[in-house]
Scaffold this active site. Structure first.
Site, PDB file in Angstrom:
ATOM      1  CG  HIS A 186      42.017  39.434  44.841  1.00 19.20           C
ATOM      2  ND1 HIS A 186      41.152  40.496  44.804  1.00 19.20           N
ATOM      3  CD2 HIS A 186      42.865  39.686  45.868  1.00 19.20           C
ATOM      4  CE1 HIS A 186      41.458  41.358  45.771  1.00 19.20           C
ATOM      5  NE2 HIS A 186      42.505  40.880  46.431  1.00 19.20           N
ATOM      6  CD  GLU A 187      45.390  37.135  47.352  1.00 13.86           C
ATOM      7  OE1 GLU A 187      46.364  37.917  47.450  1.00 13.86           O
ATOM      8  OE2 GLU A 187      44.320  37.304  47.990  1.00 13.86           O
TER       9      GLU A 187
END
Lengths: 497, 497
Positions: free
Chosen positions: A259-260
């Site tokens: 996600h990051e």
């Protein structure tokens, strides 16, 4: 000097302030010793004041008046529009309030980190109360200038171009169809599959590095660390990702890193020519969450991509790569279980937007003053029961204190996550039309084609276009809930694929 | 508003800028990915410009004129003196030059980190040349305002109150008597003792934490990390130390940590009431090195204290504490071997000031332009042969490129190390008179008495007194080379003790 040139130079200094802010934030969340919190809050308040002073500088207003937009190239006109937006919002909030909010938020976020493990609401509450007071003042000041609702004024701070009505429309639609979809998708009868651990943190970090590297995250211009609450931060050319690891299962920490990495890829591909100007910034946090959720859900949970993950896990464990299962099917089944739970960041794709919806409703009431901070835990429990059918029953660390956003003063941010899920699905639908071989590419670990597509249509455009136009141009239609709904139905009601 | 109050508020903002600078420096040296160097250099140049603008602000000059010093309390008068000093120096250097030097230095320091491992002088040289050019301009501008020599103007930037003549006098004396002392102390016949390794880096880090904790370093307001070149940095209430570990011997990394803990203890005990004002800053870098070298050489090499270290090493290794030798005598003998070598930070106490002296002579010639950067490696080799009888023979990484100081623009810093050794010895001599039980206290690991003594006489005084007065008041006599010479003779010519 030409007025636009004056603005251009003035905003270059703003980029340096943003660099400073990014590094101070990262440092505070990742490495700062607890005893440094008070001094850091002071320093960050000063940076916020300097930033506000630069943006609100009356000369900026004069220069903006003096520029003849017709004399500028198209991209410079977009840059000018973004400068005007930043100036208007900064000037709307009194100087003292900007510093007071930054200081209260830095202090409350440190208090959150200290109080969350034990779920100590009593110790955290006064910090949140101060932040909420300042946010109410900020929202009132912005609403007056921008002539929108107080909550709408905050929303537009995170996603310029987004209105309160538009957010309500999209989140309301999600609230309408998701509960039924969740009920059909839930597989409560099944026992939770065993992840096959334990997984040492170092092994998970190795895996996270391999997988984010495969996505194209550039470690020469970034780094991966552990943080209590995963985030992406840093400064241009130095975009840092964080995640956290739990021993019993590698998947949550890995998916958080993925996600990051989605956020980081966006930042790493912003238009270099506009790096130090407002037009070179990301288009907003809904678009940003669109990129992170694209990597997390559209790519990260793709069965073909999960086969790659399976192989990398075997490698990280030092196992013979030939002995790996060779298929991500089991992993896919495990990671696409639908089950309402307490924690937003651990939620599956189907229940996740419901976590957002309840925050969306609660934070509006907090901002208007309809709901007092003192009554928040009770309202949280009730809202969890209503939207998800489960409640933390007084376990505040896994309830109202699970997220740092409100402590950090980020009211109006949460809807960006739900809108991000819509954007990610809509991007994927459009991308599939352009890349017919996508499933094979993901299964082969070849991320270059989708990366090029996203870079060209979204990442490298920075803030040169407005929010809704960017999404329409990239996907061929206005943002709606359709692609997300079709995605969930295909993945959760008809099995893998 | 009262002029002094105006100055007081103005300098509080300076403290925030120093906080920012401290964290950006630490970040750059410890965690920043290599690809972030260029953007960081830009951001740090901006911070340097903002800092210069605040200090040189013409209003500061007007306020300084308007204050009636007689109306102020003694400590406020000292604060005013420090404000005036900072203003004068900042205003002396043109705005563009301050930014250009900061940018060149940040870039050169990153280049140094990249080029040093291979000793790549050719790649590093242009960076150093740019820095030296900017430093020459800076020195010329400062010399004109301060009416001192160009080199003297730089010296006073690191140790206010120190003149070029005073430094020459003290370092000249050291150069006179040290070679003879080294010749008598050298025990060349002896083979280098085996440290008994290997020592894993994690074990050494554990040991460094135990020992610096014993010294009183406060980890709640600090942290310990690894860095290519050990330093102390951070911000008030968040003073961070760094060290590096080599597997074959734990002593260099441990002593570096002890040295940095000495710096950190000074910073952690500066007067809290003056924390955000110029009077609350450390008195200068010679005094600072006095504190670090006090911990490294006067305490860290004390045989009684080394017995404590021996025990902690055994504990860190998981050995039965009863099985430890119980005496630091062997360790003391090993760590007090005198042998001229190539590397300053690995030098023994007797040869160390000679490393400083040659840098002192070379950097004066670089600043005046007598020596070109292109000719520096050759001059380095010749000077090493002259002062230490050894030379790197073209191994620039262990020669002229071993230190980051010049890359970082720190010309005039090196003498502070030699003066620090004098200060440390003179403090120890005075402290022994006040604390007759000191040897027993160090052997028992009870650092509180000397820490209280130093805190009262040096640390908590900040910049409330001038340099020479601070040392005289603390030790009962003006700074000279006597105590250092007596210390070396006692320790190196008459055996342990």
């Amino acid at each position: 000097m030409d007025a636009y040139q004056a603005l251009y130079g003035h905003f270059e200094e703003l980029a340096a302030l943003d660099h400073v802010r990014g590094i101070l934030d990262w440092d505070r969340r990742v490495v700062m010793p607890a005893g440094g919190a008070e001094e850091r809050a002071r320093a960050q308040a000063a940076v916020a004041r300097w930033r506000r002073a630069r943006l609100a500088d009356p000369r900026v207003g004069e220069w903006l008046e003096a520029v003849e937009p017709g004399s500028l190239a198209v991209e410079d006109r977009a840059n000018l529009r973004e400068m005007a937006r930043l100036h208007r919002r900064a000037a709307a909030v009194p100087e003292g309030l900007t510093g007071a909010l930054a200081e209260a938020a830095a202090r409350a976020e440190s208090a959150w980190a200290a109080c969350r493990p034990a779920g100590d609401w009593a110790a955290f509450r006064p910090h949140l109360e101060t932040v909420v007071e300042r946010v109410r003042e900020q929202a009132a000041a912005l609403a007056e200038t921008e002539r929108v609702t107080r909550y709408g004024a905050l929303l537009a701070g995170f996603q310029p171009g987004l209105t309160a009505d538009r957010a309500e429309g999209l989140l309301g639609e999600l609230e309408d169809f998701l509960p039924g979809l969740v009920a059909r998708a839930e597989r409560e009868g099944e026992a939770a599959p065993d992840p096959g651990g334990p997984f040492a943190a170092d092994l998970q970090e190795d895996l996270a590095r391999r997988v984010t590297g495969l996505l194209g995250y550039d470690f020469h211009h970034g780094r991966l660390d552990r943080a209590a609450h995963p985030f992406t931060g840093g400064a241009p050319a130095d975009i840092r990702i964080t995640t956290r690891f739990e021993e019993r299962d590698f998947a949550p920490g890995l998916l958080a890193a993925v996600h990051e990495a989605g956020h980081a890829l966006y930042e790493q591909h912003l238009p270099a020519r506009w790096r130090h100007q407002p037009a070179g910034r990301a288009r907003g946090m809904a678009v940003h969450e669109g990129q992170s959720l694209f990597m997390e859900n559209q790519v990260g949970l793709h069965p073909g991509f999960l086969a790659q993950v399976d192989g990398m896990l075997a490698e990280a464990r030092g196992a013979d790569p030939d002995r790996r299962q060779g298929s991500g099917a089991a992993l896919f089944r495990r990671l696409t279980r639908v089950a309402p739970g307490l924690i937003r960041v651990e939620a599956d794709e189907c229940t996740y937007p419901l976590h957002i919806r309840l925050r969306h409703l609660l934070e509006q009431r907090l901002v208007t003053g309809e709901l007092a901070v003192a009554d928040l835990p009770e309202a949280w429990e009730a809202s969890m029961r209503e939207h998800l059918g489960v409640a933390p029953e007084g376990d505040h660390g896994n309830g109202v204190m699970q997220d740092p956003h409100w402590a950090a003063g980020l009211f109006g941010y949460f809807p960006c996550y739900a809108l991000g899920a819509l954007i990610a699905a809509q991007l994927m639908e459009a991308l599939r039309l352009d890349l017919p071989a996508l499933d094979h590419q993901l299964a082969a670990g070849d991320l270059a084609p989708p990366r090029r597509w996203l870079a060209e249509r979204v990442w490298a455009r920075g803030s040169l276009e407005e929010f809704e136009a960017l999404i329409s141009d990239a996907t061929g239609k206005p943002l709606d809930t359709g692609a997300f709904r079709r995605h969930l139905e295909a993945r959760y009601l008809r099995g893998p694929g």
